[in-house]
Every structure is written in C-alpha cells, then in structure tokens.
Design a protein around this motif. Structure first.
Motif, PDB file in Angstrom:
ATOM      1  N   ASP A 184      35.180   5.500  18.957  1.00 38.96           N
ATOM      2  CA  ASP A 184      34.704   5.702  20.331  1.00 38.96           C
ATOM      3  C   ASP A 184      34.423   7.187  20.537  1.00 38.96           C
ATOM      4  N   HIS A 185      33.417   7.455  21.339  1.00 42.48           N
ATOM      5  CA  HIS A 185      33.087   8.852  21.626  1.00 42.48           C
ATOM      6  C   HIS A 185      34.085   9.394  22.636  1.00 42.48           C
ATOM      7  N   PRO A 186      34.604  10.612  22.439  1.00 41.90           N
ATOM      8  CA  PRO A 186      35.595  11.156  23.366  1.00 41.90           C
ATOM      9  C   PRO A 186      34.984  11.463  24.741  1.00 41.90           C
ATOM     10  N   LYS A 187      35.850  11.603  25.723  1.00 47.78           N
ATOM     11  CA  LYS A 187      35.436  11.949  27.088  1.00 47.78           C
ATOM     12  C   LYS A 187      34.866  13.368  27.103  1.00 47.78           C
ATOM     13  N   ASP A 188      34.144  13.689  28.185  1.00 56.02           N
ATOM     14  CA  ASP A 188      33.488  14.998  28.298  1.00 56.02           C
ATOM     15  C   ASP A 188      34.449  16.163  28.122  1.00 56.02           C
ATOM     16  N   SER A 189      35.625  16.083  28.751  1.00 57.60           N
ATOM     17  CA  SER A 189      36.568  17.198  28.663  1.00 57.60           C
ATOM     18  C   SER A 189      37.068  17.397  27.233  1.00 57.60           C
ATOM     19  N   ALA A 190      37.242  16.316  26.489  1.00 61.66           N
ATOM     20  CA  ALA A 190      37.650  16.436  25.089  1.00 61.66           C
ATOM     21  C   ALA A 190      36.519  17.031  24.255  1.00 61.66           C
ATOM     22  N   VAL A 191      35.279  16.633  24.538  1.00 56.50           N
ATOM     23  CA  VAL A 191      34.130  17.192  23.827  1.00 56.50           C
ATOM     24  C   VAL A 191      34.046  18.692  24.099  1.00 56.50           C
ATOM     25  N   LEU A 192      34.226  19.079  25.358  1.00 53.81           N
ATOM     26  CA  LEU A 192      34.182  20.496  25.708  1.00 53.81           C
ATOM     27  C   LEU A 192      35.200  21.284  24.902  1.00 53.81           C
ATOM     28  N   ARG A 193      36.417  20.787  24.817  1.00 49.52           N
ATOM     29  CA  ARG A 193      37.467  21.485  24.063  1.00 49.52           C
ATOM     30  C   ARG A 193      37.129  21.553  22.568  1.00 49.52           C
ATOM     31  N   LEU A 194      36.583  20.464  22.020  1.00 53.31           N
ATOM     32  CA  LEU A 194      36.172  20.471  20.611  1.00 53.31           C
ATOM     33  C   LEU A 194      35.090  21.513  20.349  1.00 53.31           C
ATOM     34  N   VAL A 195      34.120  21.563  21.244  1.00 55.25           N
ATOM     35  CA  VAL A 195      32.997  22.495  21.089  1.00 55.25           C
ATOM     36  C   VAL A 195      33.483  23.942  21.161  1.00 55.25           C
ATOM     37  N   ILE A 196      34.313  24.257  22.153  1.00 54.66           N
ATOM     38  CA  ILE A 196      34.802  25.634  22.285  1.00 54.66           C
ATOM     39  C   ILE A 196      35.670  26.003  21.100  1.00 54.66           C
ATOM     40  N   ASP A 197      36.548  25.100  20.691  1.00 56.62           N
ATOM     41  CA  ASP A 197      37.399  25.368  19.527  1.00 56.62           C
ATOM     42  C   ASP A 197      36.548  25.660  18.295  1.00 56.62           C
ATOM     43  N   ALA A 198      35.534  24.853  18.058  1.00 61.31           N
ATOM     44  CA  ALA A 198      34.677  25.052  16.890  1.00 61.31           C
ATOM     45  C   ALA A 198      33.880  26.338  17.002  1.00 61.31           C
ATOM     46  N   ASP A 205      30.889  34.653  14.466  1.00 63.16           N
ATOM     47  CA  ASP A 205      29.630  35.316  14.127  1.00 63.16           C
ATOM     48  C   ASP A 205      28.418  34.440  14.423  1.00 63.16           C
ATOM     49  N   LEU A 206      28.583  33.121  14.429  1.00 63.70           N
ATOM     50  CA  LEU A 206      27.473  32.231  14.746  1.00 63.70           C
ATOM     51  C   LEU A 206      27.368  31.941  16.245  1.00 63.70           C
ATOM     52  N   TYR A 207      28.452  32.155  16.990  1.00 62.77           N
ATOM     53  CA  TYR A 207      28.487  31.852  18.423  1.00 62.77           C
ATOM     54  C   TYR A 207      29.010  33.072  19.183  1.00 62.77           C
ATOM     55  N   PRO A 208      28.223  34.165  19.199  1.00 61.84           N
ATOM     56  CA  PRO A 208      28.699  35.444  19.736  1.00 61.84           C
ATOM     57  C   PRO A 208      28.995  35.444  21.224  1.00 61.84           C
ATOM     58  N   ALA A 209      28.250  34.693  22.012  1.00 64.90           N
ATOM     59  CA  ALA A 209      28.490  34.698  23.454  1.00 64.90           C
ATOM     60  C   ALA A 209      29.818  34.028  23.786  1.00 64.90           C
ATOM     61  N   VAL A 210      30.130  32.936  23.101  1.00 69.41           N
ATOM     62  CA  VAL A 210      31.411  32.259  23.316  1.00 69.41           C
ATOM     63  C   VAL A 210      32.549  33.173  22.857  1.00 69.41           C
ATOM     64  N   ALA A 211      32.388  33.809  21.699  1.00 66.35           N
ATOM     65  CA  ALA A 211      33.433  34.686  21.170  1.00 66.35           C
ATOM     66  C   ALA A 211      33.692  35.880  22.090  1.00 66.35           C
ATOM     67  N   ALA A 212      32.654  36.400  22.740  1.00 72.00           N
ATOM     68  CA  ALA A 212      32.802  37.579  23.594  1.00 72.00           C
ATOM     69  C   ALA A 212      33.535  37.278  24.899  1.00 72.00           C
ATOM     70  N   VAL A 213      33.577  36.024  25.317  1.00 71.63           N
ATOM     71  CA  VAL A 213      34.179  35.677  26.607  1.00 71.63           C
ATOM     72  C   VAL A 213      35.645  36.082  26.667  1.00 71.63           C
TER      73      VAL A 213
END
Length: 158
Positions: A58-72, A78-86
């Motif tokens: 099953d696909h996870p809920k939006d909040s779980a997807v958000l956490r997975l995306v930020i964690d990754a 170096d590939l996601y500089p804007a997220v890293a700079a936050v």
C-alpha cells in the motif's frame, strides 16, 4: 479496434494541454529562486521515492511520504542543496496591524501607523470611527517573513 477521436475533441485536448503547461510556467515564474529549488528538490525526490515503492505494498499516507522525501533529500545534500540549507536557516515572521479607510473609488488606503500591538490598533480604529462616523474603516494586517542563512546553490530553472 479503436475508434479515432473527433477532430474537435482532439483540438480541445491539445488546447487544454497547452493551458495547463502555461499555468505551470506562470506558477513557477511567481516563485523565488529558493522556493523554486525547494519545490524541485522535493518533487524530484518524491518521484524517486515513488518509483522505488514496491508495487505490492500500500502507498503510505502523505505525511509519511513527506518524511521519506525529506529524509532521503537530507541524506544526499549535494543533490538537494535547498533542502540541505534549511537546517542552517532562520525564519522569523513579524505580524503588524494597521487601520485602513475605504476611499470614494472603493479602494482601501492605510490611515494609521503599523503596530504589532493589536490593542493599540483597536484603539486607533475606535478613535477613527468616533471622529469620522461616516467613514468605513477596518483593521488590516501585514505579515513579513524573513529567512536568513547561507545561500543554497540554486538550481537554474529548466
């Protein structure tokens, strides 16, 4: 056997595709470079995480997807500089209130100084309404958000 679509429907679908593409371009054009890069980082990583998700689960809920995306994204800064700079940025918001008066042409004009003290602005409004009972007055607000920190490497729009 497939039946071809009527020409009018094909023309409509092509026009709608163009309208949607234009809406996306306009939306991206309203973003700051930082917002554009944050959205790009999150969208790309969301797509990557979605492609990696097993079909039989099953696909996870939006909040779980958000956490997975930020964690990754944080794991590969170096590939996601804007997220890293936050994590090194500080954001503050100042909320100010002020009195506005409706002009004869229907527009609203600021009629008092701005203040973070809502009681003060309420007194200003009451004083203005008492002195000018025929004026239409109200309280408006302005939120100013300031983000400071290192400038992330901004990915050019493409």
């Amino acid at each position: 056997m497939t039946t071809p679509l009527p020409d009018g429907l094909v023309d409509y679908l092509i026009a709608r595709d163009a309208e949607r593409a234009d809406a996306v371009t306009q939306f991206l054009g309203r973003l700051t470079d930082r917002e554009h890069t944050l959205m790009r980082d999150a969208a790309v990583m969301g797509y990557v995480q979605g492609r990696r998700h097993p079909d039989e689960e099953d696909h996870p809920k939006d909040s779980a997807v958000l956490r997975l995306v930020i964690d990754a994204a944080l794991a590969i800064p170096d590939l996601y500089p804007a997220v890293a700079a936050v994590k090194e940025q500080v954001t503050t918001t100042k909320l100010e209130h002020f009195v506005v008066v409706r002009q004869p042409d229907g527009t609203w004009e600021q009629a008092s100084s701005s203040s973070t003290d809502t009681a003060y602005i309420q007194r200003q409004l009451a004083r203005m309404q008492a002195n000018h009972p025929d004026w239409e007055c109200r309280i408006n607000w302005l939120a100013t958000t300031l983000t400071t920190g290192p400038i992330p490497r901004i990915v050019p729009a493409s």
